[in-house]
Enzyme design. Sequence first.
Site, PDB file in Angstrom:
ATOM      1  N   LYS A  67       1.744   0.460 -10.470  1.00  0.00           N
ATOM      2  CA  LYS A  67       2.279  -0.873  -9.705  1.00  0.00           C
ATOM      3  C   LYS A  67       1.301  -1.874  -9.788  1.00  0.00           C
ATOM      4  O   LYS A  67       0.041  -1.540  -9.721  1.00  0.00           O
ATOM      5  CB  LYS A  67       2.813  -0.171  -8.342  1.00  0.00           C
ATOM      6  CG  LYS A  67       1.652  -0.458  -7.303  1.00  0.00           C
ATOM      7  CD  LYS A  67       2.377  -0.262  -5.900  1.00  0.00           C
ATOM      8  CE  LYS A  67       1.800  -1.031  -4.849  1.00  0.00           C
ATOM      9  NZ  LYS A  67       2.041  -0.740  -3.620  1.00  0.00           N
ATOM     10  N   LYS A 107       4.474  12.846  -3.580  1.00  0.00           N
ATOM     11  CA  LYS A 107       4.093  13.751  -2.409  1.00  0.00           C
ATOM     12  C   LYS A 107       4.874  14.965  -2.393  1.00  0.00           C
ATOM     13  O   LYS A 107       6.286  14.826  -2.556  1.00  0.00           O
ATOM     14  CB  LYS A 107       4.512  12.832  -1.174  1.00  0.00           C
ATOM     15  CG  LYS A 107       3.740  11.390  -1.201  1.00  0.00           C
ATOM     16  CD  LYS A 107       2.728  11.433  -0.002  1.00  0.00           C
ATOM     17  CE  LYS A 107       1.943  10.351   0.158  1.00  0.00           C
ATOM     18  NZ  LYS A 107       0.596  10.500   0.459  1.00  0.00           N
ATOM     19  N   LYS A 115       1.454  -3.810   8.123  1.00  0.00           N
ATOM     20  CA  LYS A 115      -0.075  -3.650   8.286  1.00  0.00           C
ATOM     21  C   LYS A 115      -0.594  -3.750   9.642  1.00  0.00           C
ATOM     22  O   LYS A 115       0.269  -4.490  10.555  1.00  0.00           O
ATOM     23  CB  LYS A 115      -0.695  -4.590   7.288  1.00  0.00           C
ATOM     24  CG  LYS A 115      -0.405  -4.624   5.915  1.00  0.00           C
ATOM     25  CD  LYS A 115      -1.535  -4.474   4.933  1.00  0.00           C
ATOM     26  CE  LYS A 115      -1.094  -4.350   3.334  1.00  0.00           C
ATOM     27  NZ  LYS A 115      -1.415  -2.913   3.250  1.00  0.00           N
ATOM     28  N   HIS A 175       8.281   1.467  -3.018  1.00  0.00           N
ATOM     29  CA  HIS A 175       8.084   2.948  -2.320  1.00  0.00           C
ATOM     30  C   HIS A 175       9.396   3.155  -1.409  1.00  0.00           C
ATOM     31  O   HIS A 175       9.985   4.151  -1.279  1.00  0.00           O
ATOM     32  CB  HIS A 175       6.931   2.634  -1.421  1.00  0.00           C
ATOM     33  CG  HIS A 175       5.772   2.498  -2.186  1.00  0.00           C
ATOM     34  ND1 HIS A 175       5.489   3.157  -3.384  1.00  0.00           N
ATOM     35  CD2 HIS A 175       4.703   1.838  -2.026  1.00  0.00           C
ATOM     36  CE1 HIS A 175       4.282   2.597  -3.991  1.00  0.00           C
ATOM     37  NE2 HIS A 175       3.666   1.980  -2.938  1.00  0.00           N
ATOM     38  N   HIS A 226       3.353   6.528  -6.400  1.00  0.00           N
ATOM     39  CA  HIS A 226       2.786   7.843  -5.934  1.00  0.00           C
ATOM     40  C   HIS A 226       3.387   8.364  -4.612  1.00  0.00           C
ATOM     41  O   HIS A 226       3.341   9.601  -4.594  1.00  0.00           O
ATOM     42  CB  HIS A 226       1.386   7.602  -5.737  1.00  0.00           C
ATOM     43  CG  HIS A 226       1.067   6.821  -4.640  1.00  0.00           C
ATOM     44  ND1 HIS A 226       0.699   5.331  -4.837  1.00  0.00           N
ATOM     45  CD2 HIS A 226       0.726   6.994  -3.026  1.00  0.00           C
ATOM     46  CE1 HIS A 226       0.819   4.903  -3.480  1.00  0.00           C
ATOM     47  NE2 HIS A 226       0.515   5.759  -2.806  1.00  0.00           N
TER      48      HIS A 226
HETATM   49  N1  LIG Z   1      -6.832   0.693  -6.246  1.00  0.00           N
HETATM   50  C1  LIG Z   1      -5.835   1.039  -5.854  1.00  0.00           C
HETATM   51  O1  LIG Z   1      -5.721   1.678  -4.963  1.00  0.00           O
HETATM   52  C2  LIG Z   1      -4.568   0.904  -6.313  1.00  0.00           C
HETATM   53  C3  LIG Z   1      -3.001   1.357  -6.051  1.00  0.00           C
HETATM   54  C4  LIG Z   1      -2.014   1.023  -6.688  1.00  0.00           C
HETATM   55  C5  LIG Z   1      -2.145   0.514  -7.721  1.00  0.00           C
HETATM   56  N2  LIG Z   1      -3.245  -0.203  -8.168  1.00  0.00           N
HETATM   57  C6  LIG Z   1      -3.038  -0.991  -9.595  1.00  0.00           C
HETATM   58  O2  LIG Z   1      -4.030  -0.241 -10.565  1.00  0.00           O
HETATM   59  C7  LIG Z   1      -4.414  -1.223 -11.432  1.00  0.00           C
HETATM   60  C8  LIG Z   1      -6.060  -1.002 -11.428  1.00  0.00           C
HETATM   61  O3  LIG Z   1      -6.159  -1.307 -10.037  1.00  0.00           O
HETATM   62  P1  LIG Z   1      -7.951  -1.419  -9.690  1.00  0.00           P
HETATM   63  O4  LIG Z   1      -8.056  -1.285  -8.093  1.00  0.00           O
HETATM   64  O5  LIG Z   1      -8.618   0.006 -10.153  1.00  0.00           O
HETATM   65  O6  LIG Z   1      -8.705  -2.340 -10.197  1.00  0.00           O
HETATM   66  P2  LIG Z   1     -10.201  -2.696 -10.563  1.00  0.00           P
HETATM   67  O7  LIG Z   1     -10.974  -2.010  -9.676  1.00  0.00           O
HETATM   68  O8  LIG Z   1     -10.159  -4.287 -10.817  1.00  0.00           O
HETATM   69  O9  LIG Z   1     -10.569  -2.187 -11.907  1.00  0.00           O
HETATM   70  C9  LIG Z   1      -9.850  -2.856 -13.021  1.00  0.00           C
HETATM   71  C10 LIG Z   1     -10.429  -1.691 -14.067  1.00  0.00           C
HETATM   72  O10 LIG Z   1     -10.027  -2.778 -15.563  1.00  0.00           O
HETATM   73  C11 LIG Z   1     -11.129  -2.899 -16.399  1.00  0.00           C
HETATM   74  N3  LIG Z   1     -10.582  -4.047 -17.042  1.00  0.00           N
HETATM   75  C12 LIG Z   1     -10.573  -5.122 -16.876  1.00  0.00           C
HETATM   76  N4  LIG Z   1     -10.362  -6.179 -17.777  1.00  0.00           N
HETATM   77  C13 LIG Z   1     -10.270  -5.099 -18.767  1.00  0.00           C
HETATM   78  C14 LIG Z   1     -10.030  -5.569 -20.505  1.00  0.00           C
HETATM   79  N5  LIG Z   1     -10.036  -6.897 -20.770  1.00  0.00           N
HETATM   80  N6  LIG Z   1     -10.391  -4.816 -21.244  1.00  0.00           N
HETATM   81  C15 LIG Z   1     -10.474  -3.247 -20.662  1.00  0.00           C
HETATM   82  N7  LIG Z   1     -10.662  -2.920 -19.339  1.00  0.00           N
HETATM   83  C16 LIG Z   1     -10.734  -4.051 -18.728  1.00  0.00           C
HETATM   84  C17 LIG Z   1     -12.275  -3.045 -15.535  1.00  0.00           C
HETATM   85  O11 LIG Z   1     -13.208  -2.393 -16.118  1.00  0.00           O
HETATM   86  P3  LIG Z   1     -14.321  -3.620 -16.814  1.00  0.00           P
HETATM   87  O12 LIG Z   1     -14.508  -4.862 -16.014  1.00  0.00           O
HETATM   88  O13 LIG Z   1     -15.688  -2.680 -17.157  1.00  0.00           O
HETATM   89  O14 LIG Z   1     -13.688  -3.977 -18.142  1.00  0.00           O
HETATM   90  C18 LIG Z   1     -11.824  -1.908 -14.600  1.00  0.00           C
HETATM   91  O15 LIG Z   1     -12.334  -0.604 -15.065  1.00  0.00           O
HETATM   92  C19 LIG Z   1      -3.834  -2.565 -10.982  1.00  0.00           C
HETATM   93  O16 LIG Z   1      -2.618  -2.873 -11.813  1.00  0.00           O
HETATM   94  C20 LIG Z   1      -3.567  -2.225  -9.422  1.00  0.00           C
HETATM   95  O17 LIG Z   1      -2.645  -3.106  -9.145  1.00  0.00           O
HETATM   96  C21 LIG Z   1      -4.399   0.204  -7.612  1.00  0.00           C
END
Ligand SMILES: NC(=O)c1ccc[n+]([C@@H]2O[C@H](COP(=O)([O-])OP(=O)(O)OC[C@H]3O[C@@H](n4cnc5c(N)ncnc54)[C@H](OP(=O)(O)O)[C@@H]3O)[C@@H](O)[C@H]2O)c1
Length: 484
Positions: free
Chosen positions: A148, A182, A331, A240, A178
Amino acid sequence: MVSRVIPVDPFDLVIFGATGDLARRKILPGLYRRFWAGQMPPVARVIGAARSDMTEAAFRDLARAAIEDYVGARKRDAETIAAFLDRLSYVAVDATGEAGWTDLTAALRPDVVPAFYFSVGPALFGPIAERLHAHHMVRPESRVVVEKPFGHDLSSAQELNAVLAASFEEHQIYRIDHYLGKETVQNLMAVRFANVLFEPLWNAQYVDHVQITVAESVGVEGRGGYYDKSGAMRDMVQNHLMQLLCLIAMEPPSRFEPDSVRDEKLKVIRALDPVSPGDIVRGQYRAGPEGGSYLDAAGDRGSRTESFVALKVHVSNWRWAGTPFYLRTGKRLRARVSEIAVVFKDPPHFIFDDHENRRGNVLSIRLQPDEGMTMRVTIKEPGPGGMRLVEVPLDMSFAEALGEDAADMPDAYARLIMDVIRGNQTLFMRGDEVEAAWAWTDPVIAGWAARGDRPKPYDQGSSGPEDALMLMHRDGRRWREIEG
Ligand SMILES: NC(=O)c1ccc[n+]([C@@H]2O[C@H](COP(=O)([O-])OP(=O)(O)OC[C@H]3O[C@@H](n4cnc5c(N)ncnc54)[C@H](OP(=O)(O)O)[C@@H]3O)[C@@H](O)[C@H]2O)c1
């Protein structure tokens, strides 16, 4: 109790975004837990992929730290961690360029299931899908998992669906929510459809109303800019809360299989009435002891994005006509709790004098913190003193009933990833479901913009704005307490 585990085929799981927050907090620890439980086939491998130039050893160190931070000590031992890390490798890949794609192709084995987890922003879904396709990594048995947010409105969701459809068949696409992973959510289906007890009462004749609450105690600090473009309706309700509503309201599917279940959920979304403006309350938290206000976090004093929303929803079909569904999420509320409450009607005729303790039955389904279900029933207070009534919970919490097995419940991510490998889409959203949910959500949001509505302020640690309480009070009902 002997647990029966459906075997998982050998797989190569590529995590795009393997160095990111989600991979570290959820995906890698979730995979480790499955490994610890003996559910990962011996030849399964996990390949991290991101732009960062990182050695395999450095990626394994990152994964080790993630396991130490997010997996409980009971499931951690040096030998198992080492064996799990042995399965991990890393390839530096640029989703929008050409670097790394040949290496990734070479890393995949031809004789195992290839699964690709897009743990990256949605803007990268298209570029990654195209490159997987161009490098012949998409095979009939390949699967892709997308995170998402799946779009921010109907047209962006349609675009994402089209981008994915250009490289994958719908049966290969796993849109993750997610909440559906659950244990309690799945148990809700078991309780409804494996027992004769509830289903005859599961309709407008016996159910007074349904409440769905997803309350968070944290604010949006740190991601205020991102959140401000979204808000509670887009971030939580469209996905959700809508999914939970569907599971409560859907008709029994003819079989417990992906498309039968998803067809029934889709029918619920399509049966939702448009929400009238008077049936929605939006809020923004004020500054308080826990920190600054929503507007401080958003960095925009004029922001009209909601950090809280409560709404009354009608499902217009034979089963539910006349039974409202009240949804709320926000929130900085009193506690972190996700709960569904099915509130049954009073008996048609009350024969006891103790009207003071006359309460309806409530089935409460708690997703967090303590997953479980409770049925509130009225009994006679034990002892002499006449027919005094008292309400007691009929506790269906899994921990007691299932003992060890429940203590070992996999978390949602781990369960869903294993479902991806098993090729079971039941707990994943289909493209048309997501689009239907946006088609219902878009006019609600457009209405706020057109009317220039401002969210109402609410105190941190409260249950939301006063008007949200009124949403139920004016119907002679009340929200359940938000209690952690
Ligand atoms: N974090 C959460 O709890 C959460 C919950 C629900 C959904 N999401 C969703 O999950 C996704 C990831 O979230 P996140 O929080 O993990 O984001 P994040 O911490 O910003 O991580 C993004 C990842 O993408 C990689 N990346 C960015 N640009 C890239 C490119 N051009 N080529 C290859 N890799 C690239 C980054 O690594 P490099 O910079 O090394 O490339 C990093 O590993 C998003 O869509 C977010 O909305 C996250």
